[in-house]
Design a protein around this motif. Structure first.
Motif, PDB file in Angstrom:
ATOM      1  N   SER A 194      -8.513  -4.869 -13.498  1.00 34.72           N
ATOM      2  CA  SER A 194      -9.438  -3.756 -13.293  1.00 34.72           C
ATOM      3  C   SER A 194      -8.991  -3.032 -12.029  1.00 34.72           C
ATOM      4  O   SER A 194      -9.168  -3.538 -10.927  1.00 34.72           O
ATOM      5  CB  SER A 194     -10.873  -4.263 -13.144  1.00 34.72           C
ATOM      6  OG  SER A 194     -11.745  -3.202 -12.824  1.00 34.72           O
ATOM      7  N   THR A 247      -9.591  -8.003 -10.052  1.00 37.60           N
ATOM      8  CA  THR A 247      -9.893  -6.629  -9.666  1.00 37.60           C
ATOM      9  C   THR A 247      -8.998  -6.213  -8.506  1.00 37.60           C
ATOM     10  O   THR A 247      -8.842  -6.951  -7.532  1.00 37.60           O
ATOM     11  CB  THR A 247     -11.367  -6.484  -9.251  1.00 37.60           C
ATOM     12  OG1 THR A 247     -12.194  -6.822 -10.363  1.00 37.60           O
ATOM     13  CG2 THR A 247     -11.674  -5.053  -8.813  1.00 37.60           C
ATOM     14  N   GLN A 301      -8.950   0.105  -9.343  1.00 42.23           N
ATOM     15  CA  GLN A 301      -9.736   1.200  -8.789  1.00 42.23           C
ATOM     16  C   GLN A 301      -8.893   1.904  -7.731  1.00 42.23           C
ATOM     17  O   GLN A 301      -8.461   1.289  -6.757  1.00 42.23           O
ATOM     18  CB  GLN A 301     -11.039   0.682  -8.177  1.00 42.23           C
ATOM     19  CG  GLN A 301     -11.975   0.044  -9.207  1.00 42.23           C
ATOM     20  CD  GLN A 301     -13.322  -0.320  -8.616  1.00 42.23           C
ATOM     21  OE1 GLN A 301     -13.831   0.367  -7.747  1.00 42.23           O
ATOM     22  NE2 GLN A 301     -13.897  -1.413  -9.113  1.00 42.23           N
ATOM     23  N   LYS A 358      -8.788   3.854  -4.841  1.00 43.48           N
ATOM     24  CA  LYS A 358      -9.775   4.147  -3.800  1.00 43.48           C
ATOM     25  C   LYS A 358      -9.314   5.179  -2.771  1.00 43.48           C
ATOM     26  O   LYS A 358     -10.124   5.791  -2.091  1.00 43.48           O
ATOM     27  CB  LYS A 358     -10.139   2.860  -3.063  1.00 43.48           C
ATOM     28  CG  LYS A 358     -10.903   1.845  -3.907  1.00 43.48           C
ATOM     29  CD  LYS A 358     -12.327   2.331  -4.152  1.00 43.48           C
ATOM     30  CE  LYS A 358     -13.175   1.266  -4.816  1.00 43.48           C
ATOM     31  NZ  LYS A 358     -14.570   1.703  -4.989  1.00 43.48           N
ATOM     32  N   GLN A 362      -5.072   8.283  -8.228  1.00 40.56           N
ATOM     33  CA  GLN A 362      -4.510   8.046  -9.560  1.00 40.56           C
ATOM     34  C   GLN A 362      -3.329   8.948  -9.911  1.00 40.56           C
ATOM     35  O   GLN A 362      -2.459   8.561 -10.681  1.00 40.56           O
ATOM     36  CB  GLN A 362      -5.611   8.192 -10.618  1.00 40.56           C
ATOM     37  CG  GLN A 362      -5.216   7.661 -11.985  1.00 40.56           C
ATOM     38  CD  GLN A 362      -6.414   7.516 -12.909  1.00 40.56           C
ATOM     39  OE1 GLN A 362      -7.516   7.892 -12.553  1.00 40.56           O
ATOM     40  NE2 GLN A 362      -6.198   6.982 -14.100  1.00 40.56           N
ATOM     41  N   TRP A 370      -8.105  -3.126  -5.793  1.00 40.68           N
ATOM     42  CA  TRP A 370      -8.428  -1.866  -5.120  1.00 40.68           C
ATOM     43  C   TRP A 370      -7.167  -1.335  -4.446  1.00 40.68           C
ATOM     44  O   TRP A 370      -6.535  -2.046  -3.662  1.00 40.68           O
ATOM     45  CB  TRP A 370      -9.516  -2.073  -4.071  1.00 40.68           C
ATOM     46  CG  TRP A 370     -10.904  -2.202  -4.619  1.00 40.68           C
ATOM     47  CD1 TRP A 370     -11.274  -2.473  -5.906  1.00 40.68           C
ATOM     48  CD2 TRP A 370     -12.115  -2.071  -3.865  1.00 40.68           C
ATOM     49  NE1 TRP A 370     -12.639  -2.511  -6.006  1.00 40.68           N
ATOM     50  CE2 TRP A 370     -13.187  -2.264  -4.773  1.00 40.68           C
ATOM     51  CE3 TRP A 370     -12.402  -1.809  -2.541  1.00 40.68           C
ATOM     52  CZ2 TRP A 370     -14.522  -2.212  -4.377  1.00 40.68           C
ATOM     53  CZ3 TRP A 370     -13.733  -1.746  -2.128  1.00 40.68           C
ATOM     54  CH2 TRP A 370     -14.775  -1.947  -3.044  1.00 40.68           C
TER      55      TRP A 370
END
Length: 447
Positions: A80, A49, A82, A84, A56, A51
């Motif tokens: 994955s 994952t 994200q 942030k 985006q 961050w």
């Protein structure tokens, strides 16, 4: 940009077809996974994952997303991601000392990675990663493509807490189309600089220096660079943590401040700078109504939408006070860190090595319009002068790293007083005296 919001280019991203996996890349990645020194908390290697500090729709995010897509296709490792935003490290911080750290990889500005990861003992040491091969690049390792001069800025007590992928520095910006004589022979010394300012002031009928003084960081560049040029690397940082405050009244320090005081007194800053609301003066500068802007390498991205037609971004370093004098360039870095308790750190380290390949990292220059740590990746045209300055001189951490080591002093003591100084409300001597007394009071009560 203000409030630690790293600006980016608004350039559109060209789409590339995703290529099939390369056997050499797979081999290199497998080697990275089995690296000696890879985290003992590495866990499963089939996913991790991530961050990110980017949103985006930002160019850096698009470059990273394209690399993630290729990485998964080439290795089978799922990511994955994200997006942030700038507070990513602050969001992650409360989880770092728990058994469930939600991110295996995080990117951020260096000062946040230091404050929330390294200073709290929660950063994985990435030193072993330096020996790992860059996938698809015969003979290249992480350590060979990220120069030691950058890595050293992100190393504390032997722990490498961040691997950088983007480099920022501060320059004096101008329009090379409007000022071809400056482009042909930029000022290298303070005397040459002030003579240039005098001539341009007559031509403009106004001060040629652009500054939105309501942004404390932007005003701080002027003072910091004067101290850097007058006293050398580390002097500002040493004074910041002087518990007596006496360093600020040392003659050399006050003399450095006088250089800026003379600019203020001579009216070299554009009219209205002291009461501006960002980005009013930057817009004025981009439209050719003032000449010179001291700002980071995000300046072209931050001002492009306001720039006059044909504006040609050029820059030169803050001049040395004397010929052959101190000419170090300040550096801020954006890069990857891994929490010490990350469950999938081995897979995350694979991605770091993968992204540092020229194929991936070039997007930070070509599409996101920023400088990378790799000397073999040419900076965008707007930043060519800045890249040249970095390659040819000494580098130091921006503001001597006080945003990391003395952050509260910087925001509560230095910034308010510095803004008063830059806007003409304090002389150099009065500024130094107030810094002395306020710093002593601050450190007396600081924990």
């Amino acid at each position: 940009m203000p409030n630690d919001r790293q600006p980016v280019s608004s350039a559109r991203i060209s789409r590339r077809a995703v290529l099939t996996a390369a056997l050499a890349a797979s081999a290199g990645l497998t080697a990275a996974a089995c690296a000696p020194g890879a985290s003992s908390t590495g866990g499963g290697g089939d996913s991790f994952t991530y961050w990110s500090m980017w949103k985006q729709n930002e160019p850096q995010a698009k470059v990273l997303q394209a690399a993630i897509t290729r990485f998964t296709q080439d290795t089978g490792i799922k990511v994955s991601i994200q997006w942030k935003g700038r507070q990513v490290i602050q969001q992650l911080a409360p989880t770092l000392n728990t058994a469930n750290v939600p991110a295996d990889l995080v990117d951020s500005a260096d000062r946040f990675a230091y404050a929330q990861l390294q200073a709290t003992g929660q950063a994985l040491d990435l030193t072993p990663l330096l020996s790992e091969a860059i996938p698809g690049e015969s003979g290249n390792t992480v350590g060979s493509v990220v120069p030691a001069r950058y890595r050293d800025l992100n190393t504390t007590d032997g722990t490498l807490w961040q691997i950088p992928y983007e480099v920022l520095t501060t320059q004096i910006w101008y329009d090379g189309k409007a000022l071809p004589d400056v482009a042909a022979n930029p000022p290298a010394t303070w005397q040459e600089f002030t003579e240039l300012l005098a001539g341009r002031k007559k031509a403009l009928g106004d001060g040629p220096l652009a500054l939105d003084a309501d942004i404390p960081d932007y005003a701080a560049y002027w003072t910091y660079y004067a101290v850097l040029r007058g006293l050398g690397p580390g002097a500002f940082g040493k004074a910041a943590v002087d518990r007596t405050g006496a360093a600020f009244e040392a003659e050399g320090f006050v003399d450095a401040l006088r250089h800026i005081e003379k600019l203020i007194g001579a009216g070299d800053f554009t009219s209205g700078y002291d009461g501006s609301k960002w980005p009013a003066v930057q817009q004025k500068w981009a439209k050719g109504k003032s000449d010179f802007l001291l700002l980071g390498t995000f300046a072209p991205s931050e001002t492009a939408e306001f720039a006059s037609s044909g504006f040609r971004y050029r820059s030169f370093p803050f001049p040395a006070f004397t010929g052959g004098g101190e000419a170090a360039q300040d550096i801020s870095l954006i890069g990857f860190s891994i929490p010490k308790k990350a469950r999938n750190s081995a897979a995350a380290q694979k991605f770091i090595a993968y992204f540092l390949a020229k194929r991936q990292l070039s997007g930070i220059s070509a599409q996101a319009k920023n400088i990378t740590p790799r000397s073999d990746i040419t900076a965008p045209a707007e930043l060519a002068d800045a890249q040249k300055a970095l390659a040819s001189g000494t580098i130091v951490k921006t503001l001597d790293g006080v945003k990391e080591t003395a952050a509260e002093w910087y925001t509560k003591v230095f910034q308010p007083l510095n803004t008063s100084f830059i806007t003409g409300h304090l002389t150099a001597e009065a500024f130094a005296g107030k810094l002395k007394s306020a710093s002593a009071a601050h450190w007396k009560t600081a924990s």
